[in-house]
Design an enzyme around this catalytic site. Structure first.
Site, mmCIF file in Angstrom:
data_model
loop_
_atom_site.group_PDB
_atom_site.id
_atom_site.type_symbol
_atom_site.label_atom_id
_atom_site.label_comp_id
_atom_site.label_asym_id
_atom_site.label_seq_id
_atom_site.Cartn_x
_atom_site.Cartn_y
_atom_site.Cartn_z
ATOM 1 N N TYR A 9 0.877 -1.171 0.000
ATOM 2 C CA TYR A 9 0.000 0.000 0.000
ATOM 3 C C TYR A 9 0.912 1.218 0.000
ATOM 4 O O TYR A 9 1.527 1.524 1.005
ATOM 5 C CB TYR A 9 -0.892 0.023 1.232
ATOM 6 C CG TYR A 9 -2.031 -0.949 1.135
ATOM 7 C CD1 TYR A 9 -3.243 -0.563 0.591
ATOM 8 C CD2 TYR A 9 -1.887 -2.269 1.563
ATOM 9 C CE1 TYR A 9 -4.293 -1.456 0.481
ATOM 10 C CE2 TYR A 9 -2.935 -3.174 1.447
ATOM 11 C CZ TYR A 9 -4.133 -2.756 0.896
ATOM 12 O OH TYR A 9 -5.174 -3.643 0.776
ATOM 13 N N HIS A 22 -15.625 1.577 4.103
ATOM 14 C CA HIS A 22 -14.216 1.472 4.501
ATOM 15 C C HIS A 22 -14.069 0.887 5.898
ATOM 16 O O HIS A 22 -14.576 1.434 6.882
ATOM 17 C CB HIS A 22 -13.536 2.843 4.442
ATOM 18 C CG HIS A 22 -12.098 2.807 4.823
ATOM 19 N ND1 HIS A 22 -11.113 2.444 3.938
ATOM 20 C CD2 HIS A 22 -11.472 3.039 5.996
ATOM 21 C CE1 HIS A 22 -9.948 2.477 4.553
ATOM 22 N NE2 HIS A 22 -10.137 2.837 5.806
#
Ligand SMILES: *[C@@H]1O[C@H](CO)[C@@H](O)[C@H](O)[C@H]1NC(C)=O
Ligand SMILES: *[C@@H]1O[C@H](CO)[C@@H](O)[C@H](O)[C@H]1NC(C)=O
Ligand SMILES: *[C@@H]1O[C@H](CO)[C@@H](O)[C@H](O)[C@H]1NC(C)=O
Ligand SMILES: *[C@@H]1O[C@H](CO)[C@@H](O)[C@H](O)[C@H]1NC(C)=O
Length: 552
Positions: free
Chosen positions: A201, A382
């Site tokens: 990420y 999320h």
């Protein structure tokens, strides 16, 4: 090919042009260790049908497995191939292990089966719901898809040749008239060397277009570098507030340097298979005024399962913006659980639920001005790694009136903005409950709320218009009620009370006690700097209004 043609034209004659949507309008490439697979699909929302194509390296058979979970068990499978010169085609499922077993009810229709020197291709279509419990129901959820292929007639060699991906088949395409004067700006990576690790990420901070007057962002377009196609997995853009520290280098989004986990307000999210995003014709995102963000955080998730070295990535999002202002400003409301360790999930839980409450009735009070209704047209969910289901429940006057977005197979590696089939009216006074269901079977200590990917979050972002100057509307529950229920001694400080959760002997009984206490607790709703104490509305557990919730 003629079969597909028949389907399309046949459905036109049945009134309307719905069948035309059953074109293979979406495509996704999956890169595996040696080769790659291609998946194409198209959905017809009106007739509730889906067409699927899978293309693999030349093989004697090809199969596509679909499941809600990352688990072979229970997968729905469709198989096509050749036994000598005889074509094979059937609907199957996986009982407990490979190979699949033929279904009693055959529900897939073959459109095409072909192969040449390099590739084998299977094209099929099916109804979303077949009422065969051995089939997968196509709902508004993330689907875990695996393409298998092989040479042996009993399919036994399939387990070695597999490509897997999460896919959201049901995406609704947005396309609207764009203004004549359009400017472009790229929020992208700049020759970033993709690490050889499976999962990266990578985050960087990038300024938004520098404009002296107000402009509207009207579209996001995803540009994947051909070099890294199949490796770039999802991309998120978050708006930074004025206090954010801008770091010049690319860094690990969820690593030890917490500066990379600043800026939590999602502006846009794309995941493989996703489409360009158009704002509704009535609204655009304001940039260039003193109230607007200056910087964004660009998060790109790379899945380099081949461990390929030396790939330099230039992927990113192209923003289209215009000085021709639209009627309204578009806004994003973040609802859910306050990101703080007061949120906790005991270890060993199969499905532990966290709740956040947004009471929009408090919004006019925090702005000290009357506020009209909001129109929500899209959402993004999320949470982090323990979460496997998220839903936004919509309440009016104490009644559960609908869904504001949900996915019962939420995947952290697959966060994307999704359109509602129709815009949803949110009246001031409506309540939004965000529920996240997480599994901690593989953890032996308490998981707390926080920005790192090993901590948890529980958020829903609603994309709406007209904009109101509120970014967050979230809550935390009365911790004292939970510690009381668990029979813990009162603590001096909140932090001590939070970390006393570590001292609990977690078993089915204590987990159930904690769960019940969390659901009964009053919530402190936080809107910017204002707080209100409110009870959580009754949350239906078994039934719901959406199809996803019906089997929740
Ligand atoms: C897959 O599902 C089966 C049956 O529900 C379960 O026993 C197994 O543990 C699951 N495997 C994984 C890897 O989750
Ligand atoms: C073989 O089939 C694949 C997939 O349909 C296609 O892309 C490729 O061009 C074909 N090759 C030849 C030599 O026709
Ligand atoms: C809620 O109920 C009250 C009393 O019946 C009514 O005045 C109000 O308009 C309702 N609110 C909404 C948003 O429907
Ligand atoms: C919630 O707040 C109300 C009003 O302050 C109070 O009467 C009630 O006992 C609280 N509930 C819990 C579970 O603490």
């Amino acid at each position: 090919m003629w079969r597909l043609g028949l389907l399309l034209f046949g459905s036109i004659s049945m009134g309307g042009c719905w069948g035309v949507h059953l074109q293979f309008s979406r495509v996704m490439k999956v890169r595996g260790r040696k080769d790659s697979a291609l998946l194409r699909w198209g959905v017809d929302r009106h007739r509730e049908q889906i067409a699927l194509e899978v293309q693999v390296p030349r093989a004697s058979w090809v199969a596509l497995a679909l499941n809600l979970e990352r688990n072979l068990t229970g997968s729905d499978v469709v198989i096509g191939g050749w036994n000598g010169d005889t074509e094979i085609f059937y609907d199957a499922h996986i009982d407990s292990q490979w190979p699949p077993v033929r279904d009693n009810s055959q529900d897939y229709e073959l459109l095409e089966l072909r192969r040449n020197e390099t590739h084998s291709t299977l094209r099929v279509w099916r109804k979303w719901f077949t009422c065969d419990p051995q089939d997968y129901d196509f709902e508004d959820c993330t689907t875990y898809v695996t393409a298998y292929f092989g040479e042996s007639p009993d399919l036994r060699d399939g387990a070695e040749n597999a490509f897997s991906k999460s896919i959201y088949f049901m995406e609704i395409k947005s396309e609207v008239q764009l203004p004549s004067e359009l400017l472009y700006y790229d929020i992208k990576r700049d020759d970033f060397l993709i690490p050889e690790e499976d999962t990266t990420y990578a985050c960087s901070f990038i300024p938004l277009p520098q404009v002296a007057t107000k402009h509207h962002i009207v579209k996001y377009e995803v540009n994947i570098d051909p070099q890294s196609d199949g490796i770039v997995h999802h991309i998120l853009i978050y708006a930074c507030d004025a206090n954010a520290e801008i770091v010049p280098e690319v860094g690990d989004c969820y690593g030890s340097d917490i500066r990379y986990s600043q800026c939590l307000n999602v502006m846009f999210g794309w995941a493989v298979g996703g489409e360009d995003f158009f704002y509704p014709e009535i609204a655009g995102v304001s940039i260039g005024t003193k109230y607007d963000p200056q910087y964004v955080r660009l998060e790109i998730h790379y899945s380099n399962f081949d461990g390929i070295s030396g790939i330099r990535d230039n992927s990113g999002i192209r923003v289209s913006y215009t000085p021709e202002l639209r009627q309204l400003d578009a806004g994003i409301l973040m609802a859910g659980v306050l990101t703080f360790p007061i949120q906790f999930i005991p270890p060993g839980a199969e499905a532990f639920r966290s709740y956040g409450l947004c009471d929009t009735g408090m919004i006019p009070q925090s702005l000290d001005e009357p506020t009209g209704d909001l129109t929500a047209y899209a959402f993004l969910l999320h949470a982090h790694l323990t979460a496997h289901g998220i839903r936004l429940l919509h309440y009016r006057n104490g009644t559960h009136i609908g869904s504001l977005g949900e996915d019962k197979s939420y995947d952290f590696g697959f966060q994307q903005i999704r359109y509602f089939p129709k815009p949803i009216d949110i009246k001031m006074g409506d309540q939004i409950v965000v529920e996240c269901t997480g599994s901690t079977m593989d953890r032996d200590s308490v998981t707390y709320g926080g920005p790192s990917s090993l901590n948890e979050m529980c958020l829903g972002f609603l994309f709406y218009y007209p904009n109101i100057p509120i970014a967050t509307c979230w809550s935390f529950y009365d911790l004292n009620h939970v510690t009381d229920a668990l029979g813990l001694e009162p603590e001096e400080s909140v932090m001590d009370a939070i970390f006393s959760m570590d001292t609990v002997d977690w078993d089915d009984e204590t987990r159930a006690k904690a769960q019940r206490a969390i659901m009964e607790s009053n919530h402190t709703v936080v809107i910017q700097n204002r707080r209100w104490l409110l009870p959580l509305p009754y949350v239906p557990q078994a039934e719901g209004l959406g199809r996803c919730t019906s089997t929740w």
